[in-house]
Design an enzyme around this catalytic site. Structure first.
Site, PDB file in Angstrom:
ATOM      1  N   GLU A  92      -1.659   1.389  -1.987  1.00  0.00           N
ATOM      2  CA  GLU A  92      -0.830   1.293  -3.187  1.00  0.00           C
ATOM      3  C   GLU A  92       0.566   0.743  -2.881  1.00  0.00           C
ATOM      4  OE1 GLU A  92      -1.753   1.847  -6.188  1.00  0.00           O
ATOM      5  OE2 GLU A  92      -0.222   2.802  -7.414  1.00  0.00           O
ATOM      6  N   ASP A  93       1.148   1.188  -1.792  1.00  0.00           N
ATOM      7  CA  ASP A  93       2.576   0.911  -1.568  1.00  0.00           C
ATOM      8  C   ASP A  93       2.893  -0.053  -0.430  1.00  0.00           C
ATOM      9  OD1 ASP A  93       2.992   2.687  -3.583  1.00  0.00           O
ATOM     10  OD2 ASP A  93       3.522   4.368  -2.295  1.00  0.00           O
TER      11      ASP A  93
END
Ligand code: MN
Length: 719
Positions: A92-93
């Site tokens: 996600e990051d």
């Protein structure tokens, strides 16, 4: 050390984030070395991926995934879950892809990470109670492996612990979501200690003032109880000792959120909820539980109606204990919980207690079996709620529902496989009927797109748009299917009426008439005479071929206005040029001028049979379906007939017979040859002839041929 024991005493104060060293030594206490190595490897990978990123608190980002892993390590979760916890934010990051994770850590870990990433992508938008319930179900339905939820819950616990770094509005939003969504999920899975922490932190962030008031009052009450509580614990402990039962007696913590929830639920003042002693007794066996109950009732007088046997009938989430309330010192109620240590483990950690790693097991399958077995037992014990249990705890059951959002954030529940069209009809029938396009997660998508959990769907409608019959082939919801079918039925009706009117006008034209020239109610009259609803109904029947236009046209003629009762008397005249509306039965192949009857075949128009056709035997059963018919003068067309020729097996006999047929001005449409024995064969010819005399002449000619034994005209049983 269990999760619960670390929790006690540390709430609500903060704590230092654990380092990787601390985590590894915790893991080494229960996991085999290869699994610990994988976690180390995951840490190395995540550390590099998150390098340079900071949390809002200013700490390096990697402290967060380590803390999440640490929470799960306290639950003794397996190596794959711990590794996934450390990696849970890398896709996600950071620049890492699911493929990278799969390649380095294997499918199991990658799928867990992927599951958490997907959960992070759906946003809870609405605050209604029912929506919260649907959202919880959606989250559970989205995961195929319940460990994904466990990582997500641990993630939420750590985010709540560090919520102070967030600006207040964001804090409240996250707290609300925690109380509405995540604490109930933890409760549903029996993960009591996680649920408690989420509730306490959520309550504190959402209602800081109420939290402080209750906190102060609980402290005061604890001061009052100081004198009595140790004495109660000691009394119970001694009673156990005398009875020879090995057990633990401990005073129970009161949790602020549960006090608050009880005040609201039961509408009672704070003192009444707080001024209660709480004691828990944990013993080795179920038998001990009931014995301890007896001992407790001997020491203090029980309050009538307050005994609950959750051992015999566990709660929906698998919780088991005996509960009783006694008159304690000073008349203060004394609540006692009695359970076995196994029940205690489940009471604290729920499904996690069954998923946790146990030394010597062969793989995740074993844990999965244990968890499933537990779920099954719980479901069996709670017969009434078994369905609910299965529905909300999907584990590895394949969910049969998808949960979707409208652009406003409302949640729609549809069957698995549902498309944009299903969604449109679920919103409203009118939306379905007029939909022309859809946006899935803000991107244009074909209407037949199959929707996935958590997607936001926007339906674009247009005025005057109509359902497409092709939709019927891919919609899965009952509502969409019924609506489209209803629309098509109406459409078919309209089209059939148009066609029927056209056919009737054509037929009327022969008499120099048209529908418009007839009196207004004439069509309705005839319809009523024929037993139909009205003129439109009659037109529809004509269009569908269930009524014959020429016949209806003759009924409409003014001179037949005095229609005799008992059905038509004038036979239908067949010219042979009616086209598709009139066909000739394949069973008996009628030829002029043989006596005939007409059969009204639904959808096929009129079928002409010979009146001695075996299939006409059904005449009496459906009198309204049969009409007398006659041939018109000399029909100008060819008719089909079928003859069977029995021949001796000689070379060239088929060619000779065929040549003879052709010489008699007849066409062969089809021929079939079948052996009858060693010496003879049957040739079946489908031919065309002008009329019965033509056929008679042909049969006589063939019969006279040298190798022909017999010729007959066929009549088939099959119509
Ligand atoms: Mn996270």
């Amino acid at each position: 050390m269990t999760y619960a024991s670390t929790l006690l005493g540390l709430l609500p104060g903060g704590r230092r984030a654990p380092g990787i060293g601390q985590l590894v030594s915790k893991l080494e206490s229960y996991l085999p070395p290869d699994q610990v190595d994988r976690v180390r490897d995951a840490h190395e990978y995540a550390e590099a991926a998150h390098r340079g990123q900071k949390r809002r608190s200013g700490e390096p980002y990697i402290t967060h995934p380590i803390a999440v892993a640490d929470i799960l390590a306290d639950l003794h979760m397996d190596g794959a879950t711990i590794a996934a916890a450390i990696l849970h934010d890398v896709v996600e990051d950071t620049g890492a892809s699911t493929e990278d994770v799969t390649e380095r850590f294997g499918r199991e870990v990658a799928e867990l990470v992927d599951g958490v990433t997907k959960l992070d992508q759906v946003q809870f938008k609405s605050r209604q109670e029912a929506q919260a319930e649907s959202f919880r179900k959606m989250l559970l339905a989205m995961v195929r492996d319940i460990r994904v939820i466990m990582v997500k819950l641990a993630d939420r616990v750590h985010n709540m612990r560090t919520l102070g770094a967030m600006p207040p509005p964001k804090r409240r939003l996250v707290a609300r979501e925690t109380l509405d969504i995540y604490a109930p999920i933890a409760n549903r899975l029996g993960m009591h200690s996680i649920k408690l922490e989420l509730e306490e932190l959520g309550f504190k962030a959402l209602y800081p003032k109420r939290y402080r008031v209750i906190e102060r009052e609980v402290k005061r009450a604890r001061g009052n109880q100081k004198e009595f509580l140790p004495k109660i614990v000691k009394n119970l402990g001694q009673a156990l000792e005398r009875a020879g039962i090995k057990g633990e007696v401990e005073a129970r913590e009161k949790h602020l959120f549960s006090i608050y929830a009880k005040m609201r639920r039961k509408r009672v003042p704070l003192e009444e909820v707080i001024d209660v002693f709480g004691v828990r007794v944990v013993v080795p066996t179920v038998d001990d539980c009931y014995r301890v109950l007896g001992l407790a009732h001997g020491l203090y007088r029980p309050m009538p109606g307050r005994f609950k046997d959750y051992i015999a009938i566990p709660r929906v989430n698998g919780y088991q204990s005996l509960h009783t309330t006694l008159f304690g010192p000073n008349g203060m109620p004394l609540e006692v919980q009695i359970r076995t240590s196994e029940m205690h483990e489940t009471a604290e950690d729920g499904i996690a207690a069954h998923w946790r790693y146990k030394a010597g097991e062969t793989g995740p399958g074993e844990r999965q079996d244990r968890a499933r077995e537990w779920l099954k037992n719980v479901a069996q014990l709670n017969e009434a709620s078994a369905e609910e249990m299965v529905e909300s705890v999907r584990l590895d059951l394949f969910p049969d529902k998808v949960y979707l959002f409208t652009p406003k954030g409302d949640i729609m529940r549809l069957p698995r496989g549902a498309t944009c069209v299903d969604f449109a009809y679920a919103v409203h029938t009118d939306v379905g009927n007029r939909c022309v396009a859809a946006k899935v997660d803000r991107r244009l998508a074909p209407l037949r797109t199959v929707l996935r959990n958590g997607q936001t769907v926007e339906i674009i409608t247009a005025r005057g748009a109509k359902p497409n019959p092709a939709w019927a082939s891919f919609v899965v919801s009952a509502k969409a299917r019924a609506s489209i079918r209803q629309y098509l039925r109406n459409l078919r009706r309209d089209e059939a009426q148009d066609l029927g009117a056209k056919m009737l006008n054509q037929a009327l034209d022969e008499f120099g008439l048209s529908l418009r020239k007839l009196p207004d109610d004439r069509l309705d009259q005839v319809a009523a005479y024929l037993g139909l609803r009205d003129g439109k109904d009659l037109l529809e029947k004509i269009g569908l071929g269930e009524r014959l236009a020429p016949l209806v046209a003759r009924r409409l003629l003014p001179r037949e206005s005095d229609m005799p009762p008992g059905g038509p008397q004038v036979p239908l005249a067949i010219t042979g040029t009616e086209g598709l509306v009139v066909s000739y039965a394949r069973c008996c192949h009628p030829l002029p001028p043989e006596p005939i009857v007409a059969y009204l075949s639904s959808g096929r128009g009129v079928v002409i049979h010979r009146d001695n056709c075996p299939n006409v035997a059904g005449f009496g059963k459906q009198p309204d379906k049969w009409l007398p018919a006659v041939w018109e003068k000399q029909p100008q067309r060819a008719f089909h007939a079928e003859i069977r020729v029995h021949v001796a097996n000689r070379v060239g006999v088929l060619a000779q017979v065929a040549a003879q047929i052709a010489a008699n001005e007849s066409n062969i449409e089809h021929v079939n040859v079948a052996d009858e024995g060693d010496d003879t064969s049957v040739l079946t010819f489908e031919i065309t002839v002008r009329d019965r005399p033509h056929l008679g002449h042909l049969i006589r000619t063939i019969r006279g041929m040298p190798d022909v034994l017999e010729v007959e005209r066929s009549v088939n049983r099959e119509p």
